[in-house]
Design a protein around this motif. Structure first.
Motif, PDB file in Angstrom:
ATOM      1  N   PHE A   1       0.846  -1.196   0.000  1.00 20.23           N
ATOM      2  CA  PHE A   1       0.000   0.000   0.000  1.00 20.23           C
ATOM      3  C   PHE A   1       0.881   1.245   0.000  1.00 20.23           C
ATOM      4  CE2 PHE A   1      -2.962  -3.166   1.471  1.00 20.23           C
ATOM      5  CZ  PHE A   1      -4.151  -2.791   0.863  1.00 20.23           C
ATOM      6  N   ILE A   2       0.520   2.208  -0.845  1.00 25.46           N
ATOM      7  CA  ILE A   2       1.300   3.441  -0.962  1.00 25.46           C
ATOM      8  C   ILE A   2       0.362   4.581  -1.304  1.00 25.46           C
ATOM      9  CG2 ILE A   2       1.769   3.127  -3.428  1.00 25.46           C
ATOM     10  CD1 ILE A   2       4.542   4.338  -2.943  1.00 25.46           C
ATOM     11  N   GLY A   3       0.688   5.770  -0.842  1.00 28.26           N
ATOM     12  CA  GLY A   3      -0.118   6.937  -1.180  1.00 28.26           C
ATOM     13  C   GLY A   3       0.150   7.368  -2.615  1.00 28.26           C
ATOM     14  N   PRO A   4      -0.888   7.675  -3.389  1.00 26.18           N
ATOM     15  CA  PRO A   4      -0.675   8.103  -4.782  1.00 26.18           C
ATOM     16  C   PRO A   4       0.258   9.291  -4.919  1.00 26.18           C
ATOM     17  CG  PRO A   4      -3.001   7.639  -4.378  1.00 26.18           C
ATOM     18  CD  PRO A   4      -2.317   7.595  -3.043  1.00 26.18           C
TER      19      PRO A   4
ATOM     20  N   GLY B   1     -12.012   3.268  -3.171  1.00 25.35           N
ATOM     21  CA  GLY B   1     -13.024   4.187  -2.658  1.00 25.35           C
ATOM     22  C   GLY B   1     -14.271   3.461  -2.173  1.00 25.35           C
ATOM     23  N   LYS B   2     -14.275   2.133  -2.241  1.00 22.91           N
ATOM     24  CA  LYS B   2     -15.410   1.331  -1.775  1.00 22.91           C
ATOM     25  C   LYS B   2     -14.974   0.512  -0.562  1.00 22.91           C
ATOM     26  CE  LYS B   2     -18.346  -0.432  -4.393  1.00 22.91           C
ATOM     27  NZ  LYS B   2     -19.056  -1.352  -5.282  1.00 22.91           N
ATOM     28  N   GLY B   3     -15.006   1.115   0.589  1.00 27.50           N
ATOM     29  CA  GLY B   3     -14.642   0.413   1.817  1.00 27.50           C
ATOM     30  C   GLY B   3     -13.186  -0.029   1.778  1.00 27.50           C
ATOM     31  N   ASP B   4     -12.973  -1.339   2.035  1.00 21.74           N
ATOM     32  CA  ASP B   4     -11.618  -1.875   2.069  1.00 21.74           C
ATOM     33  C   ASP B   4     -11.175  -2.445   0.730  1.00 21.74           C
ATOM     34  OD1 ASP B   4     -11.340  -1.252   4.767  1.00 21.74           O
ATOM     35  OD2 ASP B   4     -12.188  -3.169   5.425  1.00 21.74           O
ATOM     36  N   ASP B   5     -11.976  -2.310  -0.318  1.00 22.04           N
ATOM     37  CA  ASP B   5     -11.611  -2.860  -1.617  1.00 22.04           C
ATOM     38  C   ASP B   5     -10.415  -2.112  -2.210  1.00 22.04           C
ATOM     39  OD1 ASP B   5     -13.521  -4.826  -1.661  1.00 22.04           O
ATOM     40  OD2 ASP B   5     -15.030  -3.546  -2.605  1.00 22.04           O
ATOM     41  N   TYR B   6      -9.520  -2.871  -2.814  1.00 24.41           N
ATOM     42  CA  TYR B   6      -8.368  -2.261  -3.460  1.00 24.41           C
ATOM     43  C   TYR B   6      -7.976  -3.078  -4.686  1.00 24.41           C
ATOM     44  CZ  TYR B   6      -5.655  -5.962  -1.165  1.00 24.41           C
ATOM     45  OH  TYR B   6      -5.167  -7.175  -0.753  1.00 24.41           O
TER      46      TYR B   6
ATOM     47  N   VAL C   1     -14.224   6.699 -19.672  1.00 24.44           N
ATOM     48  CA  VAL C   1     -14.802   5.369 -19.433  1.00 24.44           C
ATOM     49  C   VAL C   1     -13.747   4.509 -18.750  1.00 24.44           C
ATOM     50  CG1 VAL C   1     -15.975   3.388 -20.439  1.00 24.44           C
ATOM     51  CG2 VAL C   1     -16.179   5.634 -21.524  1.00 24.44           C
ATOM     52  N   ARG C   2     -14.048   4.046 -17.555  1.00 20.28           N
ATOM     53  CA  ARG C   2     -13.091   3.319 -16.728  1.00 20.28           C
ATOM     54  C   ARG C   2     -13.588   1.896 -16.516  1.00 20.28           C
ATOM     55  NH1 ARG C   2     -13.933   8.234 -12.481  1.00 20.28           N
ATOM     56  NH2 ARG C   2     -13.358   9.902 -13.912  1.00 20.28           N
ATOM     57  N   ALA C   3     -12.680   0.950 -16.502  1.00 26.00           N
ATOM     58  CA  ALA C   3     -13.045  -0.463 -16.354  1.00 26.00           C
ATOM     59  C   ALA C   3     -12.267  -1.089 -15.204  1.00 26.00           C
ATOM     60  CB  ALA C   3     -12.765  -1.223 -17.648  1.00 26.00           C
ATOM     61  N   SER C   4     -12.931  -1.985 -14.472  1.00 27.39           N
ATOM     62  CA  SER C   4     -12.257  -2.715 -13.392  1.00 27.39           C
ATOM     63  C   SER C   4     -12.929  -4.061 -13.205  1.00 27.39           C
ATOM     64  CB  SER C   4     -12.309  -1.922 -12.082  1.00 27.39           C
ATOM     65  OG  SER C   4     -13.646  -1.795 -11.641  1.00 27.39           O
ATOM     66  N   GLY C   5     -12.183  -5.001 -12.650  1.00 30.82           N
ATOM     67  CA  GLY C   5     -12.717  -6.322 -12.336  1.00 30.82           C
ATOM     68  C   GLY C   5     -12.709  -6.553 -10.841  1.00 30.82           C
ATOM     69  N   MET C   6     -13.808  -7.045 -10.314  1.00 32.06           N
ATOM     70  CA  MET C   6     -13.916  -7.307  -8.875  1.00 32.06           C
ATOM     71  C   MET C   6     -13.946  -8.800  -8.558  1.00 32.06           C
ATOM     72  SD  MET C   6     -13.882  -4.337  -7.470  1.00 32.06           S
ATOM     73  CE  MET C   6     -14.569  -4.524  -5.832  1.00 32.06           C
ATOM     74  N   GLY C   7     -13.823  -9.658  -9.590  1.00 26.02           N
ATOM     75  CA  GLY C   7     -13.812 -11.089  -9.339  1.00 26.02           C
ATOM     76  C   GLY C   7     -15.096 -11.553  -8.672  1.00 26.02           C
ATOM     77  N   LYS C   8     -14.924 -12.393  -7.631  1.00 21.84           N
ATOM     78  CA  LYS C   8     -16.090 -12.965  -6.947  1.00 21.84           C
ATOM     79  C   LYS C   8     -16.564 -12.104  -5.769  1.00 21.84           C
ATOM     80  CE  LYS C   8     -13.689 -16.651  -5.992  1.00 21.84           C
ATOM     81  NZ  LYS C   8     -13.277 -17.981  -5.482  1.00 21.84           N
ATOM     82  N   ARG C   9     -15.944 -10.938  -5.579  1.00 18.79           N
ATOM     83  CA  ARG C   9     -16.335 -10.079  -4.461  1.00 18.79           C
ATOM     84  C   ARG C   9     -17.699  -9.444  -4.693  1.00 18.79           C
ATOM     85  NH1 ARG C   9     -11.038  -6.447  -4.333  1.00 18.79           N
ATOM     86  NH2 ARG C   9     -11.043  -7.092  -6.501  1.00 18.79           N
ATOM     87  N   GLN C  10     -18.342  -9.044  -3.606  1.00 18.17           N
ATOM     88  CA  GLN C  10     -19.630  -8.340  -3.611  1.00 18.17           C
ATOM     89  C   GLN C  10     -20.714  -9.114  -4.366  1.00 18.17           C
ATOM     90  OE1 GLN C  10     -18.920  -4.361  -5.043  1.00 18.17           O
ATOM     91  NE2 GLN C  10     -17.507  -3.884  -3.400  1.00 18.17           N
TER      92      GLN C  10
END
Length: 272
Positions: free
Chosen positions: A44-47, A90-95, A230-239
């Motif tokens: 983990f690092i600050g942007p 920005g969604k809880g503990d998700d990274y 337009v931004r894309a991301s994958g969350m796998g099996k989470r949520q």
């Protein structure tokens, strides 16, 4: 005011997009496998630390911001350092974990930064997100519009690429792009987030959800939306949407029960 697009459902927000500033594109850059990092899962690092790494810095200055490289390339006498960083969505503990490469060139007897690269160019916007017009500055700002598309209705079984899109899935994405363009005169951003069910390994599901989100993002861009928004991301099996399905083997009954979890969610923010 134009009427909203499709009724709201839960959607994820994750910044992604093309690289910017000193962060170069990565099409021809080779990255090590994440499993070969001594951290395995990233650090983990600050942007702001990443933003301060610019061409011209020497290795000591880079180490002050980023620390030692996370792989086995060594410190001295090498022209590339590789890192694996975790950034919160920005969604809880998700990274998400992003791999970054710093390239050096020798100048005046020292190794100095020549360029920086991301394995996934979308990671650059987690460090330098595009500026969004504040809510107070737009009296006609529409509420975020959210829609979920069933992955089973978009892709062939276990598919994720453009060749795996079902004809009706391609049409649904095209209609969605047309609705966005018709209802949002000002488009701040669109987030596309892929999800899977819990069957299969974490690594496989993460890759599958990211690939599906990328494909839908690319279709929206082909239909006329601004790629930088337009931004894309994958969350796998989470949520998961449903979590009470019994069983661990992929029986027809379990696959059907888990169907709501296999989805691509889209959120649109803009004004009329």
């Amino acid at each position: 005011m134009s009427k909203p697009i499709i009724p709201a459902v839960v959607a994820a927000v994750l910044l992604s997009g093309a690289s910017c500033g000193a962060f170069a594109a990565s099409e021809e850059i080779r990255f090590p496998e994440l499993k070969d990092s001594y951290l395995k899962t990233g650090d983990f690092i600050g942007p702001d630390h990443v933003r301060r790494v610019r061409p011209g810095l020497n290795k000591d200055q880079v180490r002050l911001e980023l620390g030692n490289p996370h792989f086995s390339e060594g410190i001295f006498g090498v022209s590339e350092w590789d890192y694996a960083f975790n950034f919160y969505t920005g969604k809880g503990d998700d990274y998400v974990t992003c791999q970054m490469k710093v390239r050096f060139a020798q100048a005046e007897g020292q190794y100095r930064v020549e360029s920086t690269h991301w394995k996934n160019p979308d990671c650059a916007l987690l460090v330098q997100p595009p500026q969004v017009v504040p809510v107070a500055a737009s009296p006609t700002l529409l509420p975020p519009q959210k829609v979920a598309l069933s992955a089973d209705g978009l892709f062939r079984f276990d598919g994720s690429g453009p060749d795996d899109l079902l004809p009706e899935g391609r049409q649904r994405v095209a209609r969605l792009a047309a609705d966005i363009q018709a209802n949002f005169k000002v488009l701040h951003y669109v987030t596309v987030t892929g999800y899977t069910d819990r069957l299969g390994s974490d690594a496989y599901n993460q890759a599958l959800s990211q690939a599906r989100a990328n494909t839908v993002r690319d279709l929206l861009v082909q239909a006329g939306l601004d790629r930088s928004k337009v931004r894309a991301s994958g969350m796998g099996k989470r949520q998961p949407v449903v979590s009470d399905c019994e069983g661990t083997h992929a029986t027809p009954e379990l696959v059907k029960c888990l169907q709501p979890n296999r989805r691509v969610e889209i959120e649109v923010v803009g004004g009329a």
